[in-house]
Design a protein around this motif. Sequence first.
Motif, PDB file in Angstrom:
ATOM      1  N   VAL A  84     -40.553 -14.961 -27.693  1.00  0.00           N
ATOM      2  CA  VAL A  84     -40.500 -16.370 -27.960  1.00  0.00           C
ATOM      3  C   VAL A  84     -41.540 -17.262 -27.508  1.00  0.00           C
ATOM      4  O   VAL A  84     -41.931 -17.014 -26.362  1.00  0.00           O
ATOM      5  CB  VAL A  84     -39.332 -16.904 -27.657  1.00  0.00           C
ATOM      6  N   ILE A  85     -42.191 -17.949 -28.257  1.00  0.00           N
ATOM      7  CA  ILE A  85     -43.297 -18.904 -27.637  1.00  0.00           C
ATOM      8  C   ILE A  85     -42.674 -20.014 -27.078  1.00  0.00           C
ATOM      9  O   ILE A  85     -41.979 -20.930 -27.386  1.00  0.00           O
ATOM     10  CB  ILE A  85     -44.158 -19.213 -28.710  1.00  0.00           C
ATOM     11  N   ALA A  86     -42.925 -19.990 -25.649  1.00  0.00           N
ATOM     12  CA  ALA A  86     -42.497 -21.007 -24.652  1.00  0.00           C
ATOM     13  C   ALA A  86     -43.669 -21.859 -24.019  1.00  0.00           C
ATOM     14  O   ALA A  86     -44.441 -20.928 -23.240  1.00  0.00           O
ATOM     15  CB  ALA A  86     -41.543 -20.593 -23.778  1.00  0.00           C
ATOM     16  N   VAL A  87     -43.866 -23.083 -24.114  1.00  0.00           N
ATOM     17  CA  VAL A  87     -44.971 -23.743 -23.786  1.00  0.00           C
ATOM     18  C   VAL A  87     -44.446 -24.636 -22.568  1.00  0.00           C
ATOM     19  O   VAL A  87     -43.874 -25.525 -22.684  1.00  0.00           O
ATOM     20  CB  VAL A  87     -45.729 -24.437 -24.713  1.00  0.00           C
ATOM     21  N   ASP A  88     -45.221 -24.413 -21.548  1.00  0.00           N
ATOM     22  CA  ASP A  88     -45.044 -25.335 -20.447  1.00  0.00           C
ATOM     23  C   ASP A  88     -45.720 -26.741 -20.521  1.00  0.00           C
ATOM     24  O   ASP A  88     -47.060 -26.491 -20.387  1.00  0.00           O
ATOM     25  CB  ASP A  88     -45.086 -24.628 -19.035  1.00  0.00           C
ATOM     26  N   LEU A  89     -45.488 -27.816 -20.844  1.00  0.00           N
ATOM     27  CA  LEU A  89     -46.192 -28.682 -20.921  1.00  0.00           C
ATOM     28  C   LEU A  89     -46.762 -29.546 -20.034  1.00  0.00           C
ATOM     29  O   LEU A  89     -47.619 -30.327 -19.690  1.00  0.00           O
ATOM     30  CB  LEU A  89     -45.680 -30.023 -21.915  1.00  0.00           C
ATOM     31  N   MET A  90     -45.993 -29.349 -18.403  1.00  0.00           N
ATOM     32  CA  MET A  90     -46.263 -29.861 -17.224  1.00  0.00           C
ATOM     33  C   MET A  90     -47.313 -29.012 -16.412  1.00  0.00           C
ATOM     34  O   MET A  90     -48.049 -29.465 -15.624  1.00  0.00           O
ATOM     35  CB  MET A  90     -45.419 -30.410 -16.594  1.00  0.00           C
ATOM     36  N   ASN A  91     -47.285 -27.836 -16.734  1.00  0.00           N
ATOM     37  CA  ASN A  91     -47.996 -26.905 -15.676  1.00  0.00           C
ATOM     38  C   ASN A  91     -49.604 -27.281 -15.554  1.00  0.00           C
ATOM     39  O   ASN A  91     -49.730 -27.158 -14.455  1.00  0.00           O
ATOM     40  CB  ASN A  91     -47.722 -25.531 -16.122  1.00  0.00           C
ATOM     41  N   PRO A  92     -50.234 -27.377 -16.450  1.00  0.00           N
ATOM     42  CA  PRO A  92     -51.609 -27.336 -16.224  1.00  0.00           C
ATOM     43  C   PRO A  92     -51.986 -28.566 -15.464  1.00  0.00           C
ATOM     44  O   PRO A  92     -52.957 -28.650 -14.515  1.00  0.00           O
ATOM     45  CB  PRO A  92     -52.366 -27.619 -17.765  1.00  0.00           C
ATOM     46  N   LEU A  93     -51.332 -29.778 -15.739  1.00  0.00           N
ATOM     47  CA  LEU A  93     -51.660 -31.012 -14.648  1.00  0.00           C
ATOM     48  C   LEU A  93     -50.836 -30.663 -13.353  1.00  0.00           C
ATOM     49  O   LEU A  93     -51.681 -31.150 -12.503  1.00  0.00           O
ATOM     50  CB  LEU A  93     -50.863 -32.119 -15.403  1.00  0.00           C
ATOM     51  N   GLU A  95     -50.980 -27.885 -11.854  1.00  0.00           N
ATOM     52  CA  GLU A  95     -51.653 -26.963 -11.034  1.00  0.00           C
ATOM     53  C   GLU A  95     -52.984 -27.870 -10.779  1.00  0.00           C
ATOM     54  O   GLU A  95     -53.389 -27.407  -9.517  1.00  0.00           O
ATOM     55  CB  GLU A  95     -52.099 -25.885 -11.885  1.00  0.00           C
ATOM     56  N   ALA A  96     -53.470 -28.784 -11.315  1.00  0.00           N
ATOM     57  CA  ALA A  96     -54.532 -29.461 -10.976  1.00  0.00           C
ATOM     58  C   ALA A  96     -54.314 -30.373  -9.987  1.00  0.00           C
ATOM     59  O   ALA A  96     -55.028 -30.593  -8.923  1.00  0.00           O
ATOM     60  CB  ALA A  96     -55.079 -30.514 -12.211  1.00  0.00           C
ATOM     61  N   PHE A  97     -52.950 -30.829  -9.793  1.00  0.00           N
ATOM     62  CA  PHE A  97     -52.618 -31.692  -8.845  1.00  0.00           C
ATOM     63  C   PHE A  97     -52.543 -31.140  -7.533  1.00  0.00           C
ATOM     64  O   PHE A  97     -52.791 -31.263  -6.464  1.00  0.00           O
ATOM     65  CB  PHE A  97     -51.110 -32.351  -8.887  1.00  0.00           C
ATOM     66  N   PHE A 101     -54.921 -32.045  -4.294  1.00  0.00           N
ATOM     67  CA  PHE A 101     -54.306 -32.608  -3.057  1.00  0.00           C
ATOM     68  C   PHE A 101     -53.744 -31.745  -2.195  1.00  0.00           C
ATOM     69  O   PHE A 101     -53.220 -32.033  -1.093  1.00  0.00           O
ATOM     70  CB  PHE A 101     -53.202 -33.374  -3.694  1.00  0.00           C
ATOM     71  N   ASN A 102     -54.019 -30.407  -2.458  1.00  0.00           N
ATOM     72  CA  ASN A 102     -53.458 -29.313  -1.719  1.00  0.00           C
ATOM     73  C   ASN A 102     -51.895 -29.583  -1.241  1.00  0.00           C
ATOM     74  O   ASN A 102     -51.524 -29.612   0.007  1.00  0.00           O
ATOM     75  CB  ASN A 102     -54.400 -29.226  -0.281  1.00  0.00           C
ATOM     76  N   LYS A 103     -51.139 -29.863  -2.172  1.00  0.00           N
ATOM     77  CA  LYS A 103     -49.753 -30.058  -1.665  1.00  0.00           C
ATOM     78  C   LYS A 103     -48.837 -29.245  -2.693  1.00  0.00           C
ATOM     79  O   LYS A 103     -49.366 -29.252  -3.800  1.00  0.00           O
ATOM     80  CB  LYS A 103     -49.426 -31.561  -1.776  1.00  0.00           C
TER      81      LYS A 103
END
Length: 277
Positions: A84-93, A95-97, A101-103
């Motif tokens: 099943v295709i499951a897309v995490d809409l928050m993960n890319p941003l 990971e950037a945070f 911010f190293n938190k």
Amino acid sequence: MNTNELIYIISDSVCETAETMVKAVASQFNRGEVRIQHISYVEDIKDLKNIITASKETNSIIAYTIVVPFLKQYLDHKAREEGVIAVDLMNPLMEAFIQKFNKVPKGEPKLMRKLDDDYFRRVEAIEFAVKHDDGQDPKGIKFADIVLIGVSRTSKTPLSMYLARKGYKVANIPLVPEIAPPDYLFEISKNKCVGLVITPDKLTGIRRERLKHLGLTSDANYANLKRIFQELEYAENLMKRIGCPIINVSNKAIEETADLILAMLKKEESYIINKFV
């Protein structure tokens, strides 16, 4: 995408963010209208298992905003296992945070909702303070978190607004010898009421500046030293009758006075909790 297909939107909070993103993407494929099934406030693996099964049967996409680590891990793993295709809409941003911010993120759901609730609580408190400023609607004293009393120009209004921006419902009552105070002042908890006093010379200077600003002469009764002594004596006697704490605001900034009031309030709340626990 045929008419039998759905997009499942899953969240451990509300689905507003995910729905907006899904509709934005769908519009790029001439899919302004998509069939969306919302599943909000997901809290356990059983819910996710049922959604993945349903998504597989309907050949649907899952779009999700889940921040609780064990739920996200299960969804990613099980979706891959079932094809099943499951897309995490928050993960890319997210990971950037983390990189920037190293938190580590809190991994707690509903934080945005908590922020929204806090915002609306502050708005409500500000509206309350405006409505109950300078003795308006004395009945509101019963519903206030804090009631400020004092003679004119003891910073009651700016202090009320400052506390309101912190989420406290504040009413303020001017004390004038010729006007009887509201009966409600004697019915509320004395620790919810705070008396504000000031030295006569300081008050005289403030009132004279006020008269000057209004284009009036400084010899008006409002700034008369004898009248000021009379008002302050009346106010302090009334405060003693009520039994409320009294703060001298003569050389204090609004923030400093507010901190003292909140410290008193928290001390009272702590006493009540300890008393009944």
